[in-house]
Design an enzyme around this catalytic site. Structure first.
Site, mmCIF file in Angstrom:
data_model
loop_
_atom_site.group_PDB
_atom_site.id
_atom_site.type_symbol
_atom_site.label_atom_id
_atom_site.label_comp_id
_atom_site.label_asym_id
_atom_site.label_seq_id
_atom_site.Cartn_x
_atom_site.Cartn_y
_atom_site.Cartn_z
ATOM 1 N N GLU A 1 0.818 -1.216 0.000
ATOM 2 C CA GLU A 1 0.000 0.000 0.000
ATOM 3 C C GLU A 1 0.855 1.272 0.000
ATOM 4 O O GLU A 1 0.623 2.178 -0.792
ATOM 5 C CB GLU A 1 -0.895 -0.018 1.251
ATOM 6 C CG GLU A 1 -1.843 1.145 1.341
ATOM 7 C CD GLU A 1 -3.256 0.751 0.946
ATOM 8 O OE1 GLU A 1 -3.799 -0.143 1.600
ATOM 9 O OE2 GLU A 1 -3.790 1.332 -0.015
ATOM 10 N N ASP A 2 1.853 1.340 0.873
ATOM 11 C CA ASP A 2 2.620 2.584 1.018
ATOM 12 C C ASP A 2 4.103 2.454 0.687
ATOM 13 O O ASP A 2 4.790 3.461 0.547
ATOM 14 C CB ASP A 2 2.538 3.094 2.485
ATOM 15 C CG ASP A 2 1.114 3.348 2.923
ATOM 16 O OD1 ASP A 2 0.341 3.851 2.102
ATOM 17 O OD2 ASP A 2 0.795 3.032 4.087
#
Ligand code: MN
Length: 494
Positions: A77-78
């Site tokens: 996700e990040d």
């Protein structure tokens, strides 16, 4: 960060000396690299977040895979990594867990289309049915994000807190994680209802203080008596969570009068076997008389549907003050605090040849506990209309529940405001169709009477009855009853 990671390793070593430490170290290195230079709004390096999540998972005594996936949960996700990179480095099982956590995404109740919200939940439930560890990682993630909420914008704070209160706290409750539910609610409370939070806090503070004094005295006396009888037990006090107190104060019969709340503080006795739980109950009742009628609830003989087991007794305690005493074994205690999470730990221990007796006979059957998850998965196949699915989910799975009994003593888990007709359909479709009347605790009631927890419900039937009445649709609350009644009406009008 290195120091925090070392602390995590020694924490794991304590409950799982055979954990795959090489793999956990590799995951920490991988995540630290992926999140290098990234910072949280608090100013902390981003890696502090997955580390905190892994730490929560370790306090639930979860297995190596959960810890590894917890450390890696934000790398896709990040952290700019792909799922296949995770798979190549850590294997398929870990990749599935990380992917599951990523896919659940943030369930947003507001600012998005309803269909999207439903779709998210649908995915969540499917993932959940496959591997509940995904949900546990997500809960740990949400817990840490709630602790650091003060750094976000006001708008985000309120949105995230609402989501926590409406989705994650009830979810924790349904997984039997009572302690986590209480914590998440208390963290959300000041953001969701700032005025009420302030009022509840200021109003209750002196009462908490007073209750603590009485419980402290009671604990002293209990300890003395147990020692005399040679029963080993850990005794401590527990304070009611503030949000849960506020909810109780709003009930009609309490009417914001805190002196009617008897479990502000309770004494908790943790002993080593079921036999000693009952022996302890006897000792407590010799010290203080139980309050008549509503005094004793034996959730060991009759566990709550979410698996909760304990004996609760309300006694006229120190100086005649009404107080609550809760008695349970260590295994029941862990189960009540950590719910489904404690399942992995006990399975692990059992694999190592420990018997149930050694584990103080507290292992629950996870399949039974998860029947509602399976039910939801079955529904999401059946129900095509997403609005209906959303209603089903909101009202049946996440709504507050009541527990009622059949005359045989079987316990049924129903949403609040459920009626005898909902009960009848929950027992059996046929029983619902033939219902003509109902008795609650031996007294005749109308079919739209709202049931309360602890009641015994008996359904009166007439074999000749053709089917349900259309009037029932105006008061039934369970999806199951509504569907059955609608289906039958449709059949008859054809
Ligand atoms: Mn996260």
């Amino acid at each position: 960060m290195e120091k925090k990671f070392k602390d995590l390793l020694s924490k794991i070593k304590k409950y799982n000396p055979k954990a795959d430490f090489a793999k956990i170290k590799k995951a920490f290195g991988f995540a630290a690299k992926a999140h290098e230079e990234q910072k949280r709004l608090s100013g902390d390096p981003l890696i502090s977040h997955p580390l905190a999540v892994a730490d929560v998972l370790a306090s639930w005594k979860l297995d190596t895979d959960s810890i590894v996936a917890g450390l890696l949960h934000d790398v896709v996700e990040d952290g700019g990594k792909t799922t296949s990179q995770v798979e190549k480095n850590f294997g398929e099982r870990i990749a599935v867990l990380v992917d599951g956590v990523t896919k659940i995404g943030d369930i947003k109740l507001r600012g998005r289309k309803e269909e999207e919200f439903v779709e998210n939940l649908r995915r969540m439930i499917v993932v959940m049915a496959h591997d509940l560890r995904v949900v546990l990682i997500k809960l740990a993630d949400r817990y840490h994000n709630m602790q650091t909420l003060s750094f976000l914008s006001k708008e985000k704070q309120v949105r995230i807190a609402r989501e926590t209160l409406e989705i994650y706290a009830p979810l924790a409750e349904r997984l039997g994680m009572g302690e986590m539910k209480g914590i998440l609610e208390d963290l959300s409370f000041p953001y969701c209802y700032p005025e009420e939070y302030k009022w509840a806090r200021e109003y209750s503070e002196p009462y908490y203080y007073q209750a603590e004094e009485y419980i402290h005295k009671a604990i002293g006396e209990i300890k003395k008596s147990l020692e005399k009888e040679g029963i080993k037990a850990e005794v401590h006090g527990r304070a009611k969570h503030l949000y849960s107190l506020w909810q109780k104060l709003l009930r009609a019969e309490i009417d914001k009068d805190i002196t009617k709340v008897y479990d502000l503080m309770a004494a908790r006795l943790i002993t080593d076997s079921v036999g000693n739980c009952y022996a302890t109950l006897g000792i407590v009742h010799r010290l203080w008389k139980p309050v008549p009628a509503k005094g004793i609830s034996d959730f060991i003989a009759q566990p709550k549907p979410n698996g909760y087991r304990s004996i609760h007794t309300r006694v006229f305690g120190v100086e005649g003050k009404i107080m609550e005493i809760q008695i349970r074994t260590q295994a029941m205690h862990e189960q009540a605090e950590n719910g489904i999470a404690s399942h992995w730990y006990y399975t692990e221990q059992k694999k190592r040849g420990r018997t149930d007796r050694e584990l103080s006979s507290g292992v629950f059957a996870p399949s039974e506990k998860l029947s509602w998850v399976r039910q939801l998965v079955a529904w999401q196949g059946q129900i095509v209309d997403s609005r209906e699915f959303l209603e089903a989910l909101k009202f049946d799975a996440l709504h507050h529940r009541i527990f009622v009994f059949s005359p045989k003593g079987d316990v049924f888990d129903l949403p609040q405001d459920a009626t005898p007709v909902d009960f009848a359909y929950a027992v059996h479709g046929e029983l619902g169709d033939k219902t003509i009347g109902a008795k609650v605790d031996g007294r005749m009631v109308s079919l739209d009477e709202k049931l309360k927890s602890g009641q015994m419900v008996e359904i009166l039937t007439d074999k000749r009855r053709k089917g349900p009445s259309s009037d029932w649709l105006s008061f039934v609350v369970t999806t199951n009853a509504k569907r059955r009644i609608r289906r039958d009406l449709k059949k008859r009008t054809k």
